[in-house]
Motif scaffolding. Structure first.
Motif, PDB file in Angstrom:
ATOM      1  N   ASP A  38      47.664  -0.587  23.584  1.00  0.00           N
ATOM      2  CA  ASP A  38      46.992  -1.219  24.714  1.00  0.00           C
ATOM      3  C   ASP A  38      46.907  -0.209  25.858  1.00  0.00           C
ATOM      4  O   ASP A  38      47.897   0.452  26.198  1.00  0.00           O
ATOM      5  N   GLY A  39      45.716  -0.067  26.415  1.00  0.00           N
ATOM      6  CA  GLY A  39      45.539   0.852  27.534  1.00  0.00           C
ATOM      7  C   GLY A  39      45.139   2.259  27.154  1.00  0.00           C
ATOM      8  O   GLY A  39      44.995   3.124  28.027  1.00  0.00           O
ATOM      9  N   ASP A  40      44.938   2.529  25.857  1.00  0.00           N
ATOM     10  CA  ASP A  40      44.495   3.858  25.432  1.00  0.00           C
ATOM     11  C   ASP A  40      43.061   4.128  25.879  1.00  0.00           C
ATOM     12  O   ASP A  40      42.217   3.219  25.921  1.00  0.00           O
ATOM     13  N   LEU A  41      42.779   5.389  26.187  1.00  0.00           N
ATOM     14  CA  LEU A  41      41.420   5.873  26.417  1.00  0.00           C
ATOM     15  C   LEU A  41      41.179   6.955  25.375  1.00  0.00           C
ATOM     16  O   LEU A  41      41.817   8.010  25.407  1.00  0.00           O
ATOM     17  N   VAL A  42      40.279   6.693  24.424  1.00  0.00           N
ATOM     18  CA  VAL A  42      40.174   7.495  23.209  1.00  0.00           C
ATOM     19  C   VAL A  42      38.801   8.145  23.097  1.00  0.00           C
ATOM     20  O   VAL A  42      37.769   7.477  23.218  1.00  0.00           O
ATOM     21  N   LEU A  43      38.785   9.436  22.848  1.00  0.00           N
ATOM     22  CA  LEU A  43      37.554  10.149  22.524  1.00  0.00           C
ATOM     23  C   LEU A  43      37.270  10.018  21.035  1.00  0.00           C
ATOM     24  O   LEU A  43      38.177  10.199  20.215  1.00  0.00           O
ATOM     25  N   LEU A  86      42.571   1.938  14.524  1.00  0.00           N
ATOM     26  CA  LEU A  86      42.978   0.695  15.176  1.00  0.00           C
ATOM     27  C   LEU A  86      44.495   0.532  15.136  1.00  0.00           C
ATOM     28  O   LEU A  86      45.109   0.089  16.105  1.00  0.00           O
ATOM     29  N   GLY A  87      45.091   0.926  14.009  1.00  0.00           N
ATOM     30  CA  GLY A  87      46.535   0.814  13.880  1.00  0.00           C
ATOM     31  C   GLY A  87      47.296   1.716  14.830  1.00  0.00           C
ATOM     32  O   GLY A  87      48.449   1.441  15.176  1.00  0.00           O
ATOM     33  N   ARG A  88      46.652   2.804  15.260  1.00  0.00           N
ATOM     34  CA  ARG A  88      47.313   3.744  16.169  1.00  0.00           C
ATOM     35  C   ARG A  88      46.933   3.518  17.627  1.00  0.00           C
ATOM     36  O   ARG A  88      47.458   4.192  18.518  1.00  0.00           O
ATOM     37  N   LEU A  89      46.016   2.585  17.875  1.00  0.00           N
ATOM     38  CA  LEU A  89      45.636   2.294  19.253  1.00  0.00           C
ATOM     39  C   LEU A  89      46.736   1.521  19.955  1.00  0.00           C
ATOM     40  O   LEU A  89      47.231   0.522  19.438  1.00  0.00           O
ATOM     41  N   THR A 139      42.115  -6.122  24.020  1.00  0.00           N
ATOM     42  CA  THR A 139      40.657  -6.033  23.896  1.00  0.00           C
ATOM     43  C   THR A 139      40.273  -4.586  23.576  1.00  0.00           C
ATOM     44  O   THR A 139      40.902  -3.641  24.058  1.00  0.00           O
ATOM     45  N   VAL A 140      39.235  -4.430  22.744  1.00  0.00           N
ATOM     46  CA  VAL A 140      38.764  -3.093  22.389  1.00  0.00           C
ATOM     47  C   VAL A 140      37.306  -2.956  22.826  1.00  0.00           C
ATOM     48  O   VAL A 140      36.475  -3.811  22.526  1.00  0.00           O
ATOM     49  N   ALA A 141      37.013  -1.880  23.551  1.00  0.00           N
ATOM     50  CA  ALA A 141      35.641  -1.592  23.978  1.00  0.00           C
ATOM     51  C   ALA A 141      35.264  -0.194  23.502  1.00  0.00           C
ATOM     52  O   ALA A 141      36.114   0.699  23.439  1.00  0.00           O
ATOM     53  N   VAL A 142      33.995  -0.007  23.158  1.00  0.00           N
ATOM     54  CA  VAL A 142      33.478   1.305  22.768  1.00  0.00           C
ATOM     55  C   VAL A 142      32.261   1.607  23.632  1.00  0.00           C
ATOM     56  O   VAL A 142      31.380   0.748  23.799  1.00  0.00           O
ATOM     57  N   ILE A 143      32.214   2.825  24.170  1.00  0.00           N
ATOM     58  CA  ILE A 143      31.127   3.256  25.053  1.00  0.00           C
ATOM     59  C   ILE A 143      30.294   4.317  24.347  1.00  0.00           C
ATOM     60  O   ILE A 143      30.812   5.320  23.861  1.00  0.00           O
ATOM     61  N   ASP A 144      29.004   4.118  24.334  1.00  0.00           N
ATOM     62  CA  ASP A 144      28.045   5.001  23.670  1.00  0.00           C
ATOM     63  C   ASP A 144      27.080   5.573  24.730  1.00  0.00           C
ATOM     64  O   ASP A 144      26.130   4.892  25.089  1.00  0.00           O
ATOM     65  N   TYR A 145      27.253   6.767  25.288  1.00  0.00           N
ATOM     66  CA  TYR A 145      28.300   7.710  24.941  1.00  0.00           C
ATOM     67  C   TYR A 145      28.641   8.513  26.188  1.00  0.00           C
ATOM     68  O   TYR A 145      27.978   8.373  27.243  1.00  0.00           O
ATOM     69  N   LEU A 146      29.661   9.366  26.145  1.00  0.00           N
ATOM     70  CA  LEU A 146      30.236  10.039  27.307  1.00  0.00           C
ATOM     71  C   LEU A 146      29.209  10.810  28.127  1.00  0.00           C
ATOM     72  O   LEU A 146      29.141  10.666  29.357  1.00  0.00           O
ATOM     73  N   GLN A 147      28.404  11.654  27.482  1.00  0.00           N
ATOM     74  CA  GLN A 147      27.582  12.619  28.207  1.00  0.00           C
ATOM     75  C   GLN A 147      26.421  12.009  28.985  1.00  0.00           C
ATOM     76  O   GLN A 147      25.780  12.700  29.772  1.00  0.00           O
TER      77      GLN A 147
END
Length: 240
Positions: A63-68, A58-61, A152-160
């Protein structure tokens, strides 16, 4: 979930149990884990790792990051994603979990377990939004987050499985759309991802961007950061 004692004391208890009962240490560790409410020791240690790692992530996020967030099954990537949302909620941010895997009840149970006991922790856990629609795709996510505040932070479960249904756009198009939306809106999006079975921890301790399982073509350079997990270790790195 709060442990009954610090982890070093739990390990000491397991060693004493193994010695006195003449049982393997891994079996004693699993016994201690079950007493703490976990099916096995690896799940207990994964939760602890997720708790400390999520704060760093979170500290390294930006705004606008797309993170795997990538790992093999059982390595803690889902716990890390949920803990990241809890930390974001504690930070006063909007936190949203989009899942094609869990029911809302299952997801809420996991989030509350991670948050721990007490009214304050329950309130934080319940502040995390859970979206479980079968229609989840990049377009659906972008519509749901339209107007979301920066940070805002969103998490998507999951890519595949984002394009598992043929009526949804190809995975590569969806990742590009999510990246464009993240940059334009300032929403940080984490995407849970599987690691290919060809990854062998005997060759390298942690998977990397080349080990992402891609049933369909995706430009992984669209992601800005990645976090790889295996065997209780993790590494956060820049992608783009």
């Amino acid at each position: 979930m709060k442990l009954s004692a610090p982890v070093f004391q739990l390990k000491r208890r397991a060693k004493l149990m193994a010695r006195s009962a003449g049982m393997p240490l891994h079996a004693a560790l699993d016994t201690i884990a079950r007493e703490e409410g976990f099916a096995r020791w690896s799940l207990l240690s994964s939760q602890l790792a997720a708790g400390s790692l999520s704060g760093a992530l979170l500290g390294r996020l930006a705004d606008g990051d797309l993170v795997l967030i990538a790992g093999r099954p059982g390595q803690g990537k889902t716990m890390l994603g949920l803990q990241l949302l809890l930390d974001a909620a504690r930070d006063g941010r909007r936190a949203v979990f989009f899942t094609l895997e869990f029911t809302e009840r299952q997801a809420r149970h996991h989030i509350r377990s991670l948050a721990g006991d007490g009214a304050e922790n329950t309130n934080i856990a319940d502040a995390v939004e859970i979206v479980t629609s079968d229609e989840i795709s990049a377009d659906y996510i972008i519509r749901h987050l339209a107007g979301a505040a920066r940070g805002t932070v969103a998490v998507i479960d999951y890519l595949q499985i984002l394009d598992q249904q043929r009526r949804k756009p190809p995975l590569g198009e969806q990742v590009r759309a999510l990246g464009d939306f993240a940059r334009a809106s300032g929403v940080a999006i984490g995407v849970l991802s599987q690691i290919d079975r060809s990854f062998d921890p005997a060759d390298k301790r942690l998977p990397d961007i080349h080990d992402i399982r891609l049933p369909n073509l995706v430009d992984l350079g669209l992601f800005t950061k990645a976090c790889f997990l295996h065997g209780g270790e993790a590494q956060i790195q820049h992608v783009a």
